[in-house]
Design a protein around this motif. Structure first.
Motif, short mmCIF file in Angstrom:
data_model
loop_
_atom_site.label_atom_id
_atom_site.label_comp_id
_atom_site.label_asym_id
_atom_site.label_seq_id
_atom_site.Cartn_x
_atom_site.Cartn_y
_atom_site.Cartn_z
N ALA A 144 -24.34 9.83 6.69
CA ALA A 144 -23.71 10.84 5.83
C ALA A 144 -24.62 12.06 5.70
CB ALA A 144 -23.43 10.26 4.45
N GLN A 145 -24.10 13.23 6.05
CA GLN A 145 -24.87 14.47 5.93
C GLN A 145 -25.10 14.87 4.48
OE1 GLN A 145 -26.19 16.12 8.72
NE2 GLN A 145 -25.52 14.17 9.62
N ALA A 146 -24.22 14.42 3.60
CA ALA A 146 -24.35 14.66 2.16
C ALA A 146 -23.85 13.42 1.43
CB ALA A 146 -23.54 15.89 1.74
N ALA A 147 -24.28 13.23 0.19
CA ALA A 147 -23.93 12.03 -0.55
C ALA A 147 -22.42 11.85 -0.66
CB ALA A 147 -24.57 12.07 -1.94
N GLU A 148 -21.69 12.97 -0.86
CA GLU A 148 -20.25 12.89 -1.04
C GLU A 148 -19.51 12.52 0.26
OE1 GLU A 148 -21.55 17.25 -0.83
OE2 GLU A 148 -22.14 15.40 -1.89
N GLU A 149 -20.20 12.56 1.39
CA GLU A 149 -19.59 12.20 2.66
C GLU A 149 -19.79 10.72 3.01
OE1 GLU A 149 -20.90 14.78 5.76
OE2 GLU A 149 -20.61 16.61 4.57
N THR A 150 -20.45 9.97 2.13
CA THR A 150 -20.73 8.56 2.40
C THR A 150 -19.43 7.77 2.51
OG1 THR A 150 -22.79 8.75 1.14
CG2 THR A 150 -21.98 6.52 1.60
N ASP A 151 -19.33 6.93 3.52
CA ASP A 151 -18.15 6.11 3.74
C ASP A 151 -18.25 4.84 2.91
OD1 ASP A 151 -16.01 4.65 4.64
OD2 ASP A 151 -16.35 5.04 6.77
N TRP A 152 -17.94 4.96 1.62
CA TRP A 152 -18.10 3.83 0.71
C TRP A 152 -17.12 2.70 1.01
CZ3 TRP A 152 -22.31 3.12 -1.91
CH2 TRP A 152 -23.08 4.23 -2.29
N VAL A 153 -15.96 3.01 1.51
CA VAL A 153 -14.98 1.96 1.84
C VAL A 153 -15.56 1.03 2.90
CG1 VAL A 153 -12.72 1.47 2.83
CG2 VAL A 153 -12.99 3.34 1.18
N GLN A 154 -16.15 1.62 3.93
CA GLN A 154 -16.74 0.79 4.98
C GLN A 154 -17.98 0.05 4.47
OE1 GLN A 154 -18.00 1.14 9.70
NE2 GLN A 154 -17.23 2.94 8.63
N ILE A 155 -18.72 0.68 3.57
CA ILE A 155 -19.89 0.01 2.98
C ILE A 155 -19.46 -1.22 2.19
CG2 ILE A 155 -21.67 0.25 1.20
CD1 ILE A 155 -22.19 3.06 2.24
N VAL A 156 -18.36 -1.12 1.44
CA VAL A 156 -17.84 -2.28 0.71
C VAL A 156 -17.49 -3.40 1.70
CG1 VAL A 156 -15.94 -3.17 -0.70
CG2 VAL A 156 -17.00 -0.97 -1.28
N GLU A 157 -16.90 -3.03 2.82
CA GLU A 157 -16.53 -4.04 3.83
C GLU A 157 -17.77 -4.76 4.36
OE1 GLU A 157 -14.32 -1.86 6.70
OE2 GLU A 157 -12.52 -1.69 5.45
N TRP A 158 -18.84 -4.00 4.57
CA TRP A 158 -20.07 -4.63 5.04
C TRP A 158 -20.69 -5.50 3.95
CZ3 TRP A 158 -21.65 -5.80 9.57
CH2 TRP A 158 -21.28 -5.03 10.68
N TYR A 159 -20.58 -5.07 2.69
CA TYR A 159 -21.07 -5.93 1.61
C TYR A 159 -20.25 -7.21 1.52
CZ TYR A 159 -24.72 -3.09 -0.49
OH TYR A 159 -25.91 -2.42 -0.72
N ASP A 160 -18.96 -7.14 1.81
CA ASP A 160 -18.15 -8.35 1.86
C ASP A 160 -18.68 -9.32 2.91
OD1 ASP A 160 -16.48 -7.44 -0.15
OD2 ASP A 160 -14.96 -6.63 1.22
N GLU A 161 -19.06 -8.77 4.07
CA GLU A 161 -19.65 -9.60 5.12
C GLU A 161 -20.97 -10.21 4.65
OE1 GLU A 161 -18.64 -10.64 7.96
OE2 GLU A 161 -16.86 -9.43 8.35
N VAL A 164 -21.76 -1.74 -7.08
CA VAL A 164 -22.04 -0.30 -7.06
C VAL A 164 -21.15 0.36 -6.01
CG1 VAL A 164 -23.78 1.46 -6.61
CG2 VAL A 164 -24.41 -0.63 -7.82
N ALA A 165 -21.08 -0.25 -4.82
CA ALA A 165 -20.28 0.32 -3.74
C ALA A 165 -18.80 0.36 -4.11
CB ALA A 165 -20.48 -0.49 -2.46
N VAL A 166 -18.32 -0.69 -4.77
CA VAL A 166 -16.92 -0.72 -5.23
C VAL A 166 -16.69 0.40 -6.24
CG1 VAL A 166 -15.24 -2.03 -6.59
CG2 VAL A 166 -16.53 -3.15 -4.76
N GLY A 167 -17.67 0.62 -7.11
CA GLY A 167 -17.55 1.69 -8.10
C GLY A 167 -17.44 3.06 -7.45
N GLU A 168 -18.12 3.23 -6.32
CA GLU A 168 -18.03 4.50 -5.60
C GLU A 168 -16.73 4.61 -4.81
OE1 GLU A 168 -20.04 6.87 -6.02
OE2 GLU A 168 -21.87 5.96 -6.82
#
Length: 381
Positions: free
Chosen positions: A273-290, A306-310
């Motif tokens: 992510a070039q900036a915090a607001e560009e972070t792919d939180w949906v995909q991060i949640v998926e990786w946390y599920d794994e 935290v990721a779900v909250g984002e």
């Protein structure tokens, strides 16, 4: 004289002495003596065969110690005299040393200390300074660890997963004293990954590189912690990030997912992510599920909240947090963050203050205290 080069020779020299008949503890002591002599005597002109020189000197030290030990006068000690001319080390048993130093019979703290000394080549003084304990305390810890593993057969197979956990502990200590433990952990993990071709060793190396790349931005000039969302991403080491991503992709291609690969994938998404607001939180949640599926770790579940909250909003994050034990480290700080995001600054301020009182470090305590003060000031204003 390159001390870093000396450290890389340490495990193979210890291995050479063990193959000649020395037990691990005596071999490690003798090699440390040889290293000290090398530091004092080599200057800018090391011998043509540094490893052979170290084997020769360490073997002499070992023989001297055996002869001086009155309790061994009646024990037969099989020796082979001076090492033959030519290269001093022909077989690299570094991997076995990794396994030995991370033996399950050792406590995590002892395994870390023994790994840093026997595999990393650090002195007891350097390790003690890095862990901010007296040298005598660290010497006792290392001595007990060596006695614990002295009866372990050198050729017994070890557990790569245990070694990786020890290296992860080293990395998380970061930097203190005159030794950069994070950099040392990366060096040792890189070595282990090359020797084993293990996908989780590669995953841990990728994770370390991706986290270490953000290090310059983690604190401000006054030493205060800077949260990830507020970091100057221009300070991140893009070359190290690129290497971490390459290592991770090669590991994932083997299709044997493990927890370190999953953690590295999350770190890679943050780095992408070039900036915090560009972070792919949906995909991060998926990786946390794994990650939760792989480990069922409460810490992973906490970070997932935290990721779900984002990704889905603070209320969803609080719902994910509700099923976790409030005694978890950082639970209160996470709750404070999510309550602030949910529009409840009074609760958030109280929770930040509570979290500060149980913070694990002074920089973290200072950060949480400032967060509480900020919200209280806004509320009064």
């Amino acid at each position: 004289m390159d001390e870093a080069r000396l450290r890389t020779l340490t495990p193979s020299v210890i291995s050479a002495l063990v193959r000649r008949g020395a037990d691990f503890a005596a071999a490690e002591d003798a090699v440390q003596d040889a290293l000290v002599e090398a530091v004092r005597g080599w200057g800018d002109e090391p011998p043509r065969d540094p490893a052979g020189w170290l084997v020769t000197v360490a073997w002499r030290r070992f023989l001297d110690a055996v002869r001086a030990d009155t309790t061994r006068r009646h024990r037969e000690v099989r020796v082979e005299g001076e090492p033959p001319p030519g290269p001093g080390v022909s077989v690299d048993d570094t991997l076995q040393l990794y396994f030995l130093c991370a033996h399950p019979s050792l406590t995590p703290a002892s395994a870390v200390a023994l790994t840093l000394r026997a595999v990393g080549g650090l002195t007891t003084r350097q390790i003690a300074r890095a862990y901010l304990v007296p040298e005598a305390t660290m010497a006792q810890r290392i001595s007990r660890a060596k006695k614990t593993v002295s009866g372990v057969r050198f050729h017994e197979p070890g557990d790569v997963a245990t070694v990786l956990r020890v290296l992860y502990l080293v990395f998380n200590e970061g930097h203190s004293g005159d030794v950069d433990l994070a950099a040392e952990a990366i060096r040792l993990t890189r070595q282990l990954a090359a020797m084993t071709r293990h996908e989780e060793a590669a995953g841990l190396l990728a994770l370390m590189l991706l986290h270490h790349a953000r290090r310059p931005a983690r604190t401000d000039p006054d030493g205060r912690l800077v949260p990830l969302a507020e970091q100057d991403r221009g300070l991140w080491d893009t070359r190290m990030i690129a290497e971490g991503v390459d290592v991770l992709q090669a590991a994932l291609a083997r299709d044997r997912l493990g927890e370190f690969q999953a953690q590295a994938a999350i770190a890679a998404l943050h780095a992408d992510a070039q900036a915090a607001e560009e972070t792919d939180w949906v995909q991060i949640v998926e990786w946390y599920d794994e990650l939760v599926r792989l480990t069922d770790s409460p810490v992973a579940r906490l970070n997932r909240a935290v990721a779900v909250g984002e990704a889905d909003g603070a209320r969803a994050g609080l719902t994910a947090l509700a099923g976790l034990d409030p005694a978890l480290p950082r639970y209160t700080a996470v709750a404070a963050y999510l309550h602030e995001r949910d529009g409840d600054p009074a609760t958030a301020a109280r929770l930040y203050a509570d979290a500060a009182r149980s913070a694990a470090s002074l920089p973290e305590r200072d950060h949480l205290t400032r967060q509480a003060a900020r919200l209280n000031a806004d509320h009064k204003g």
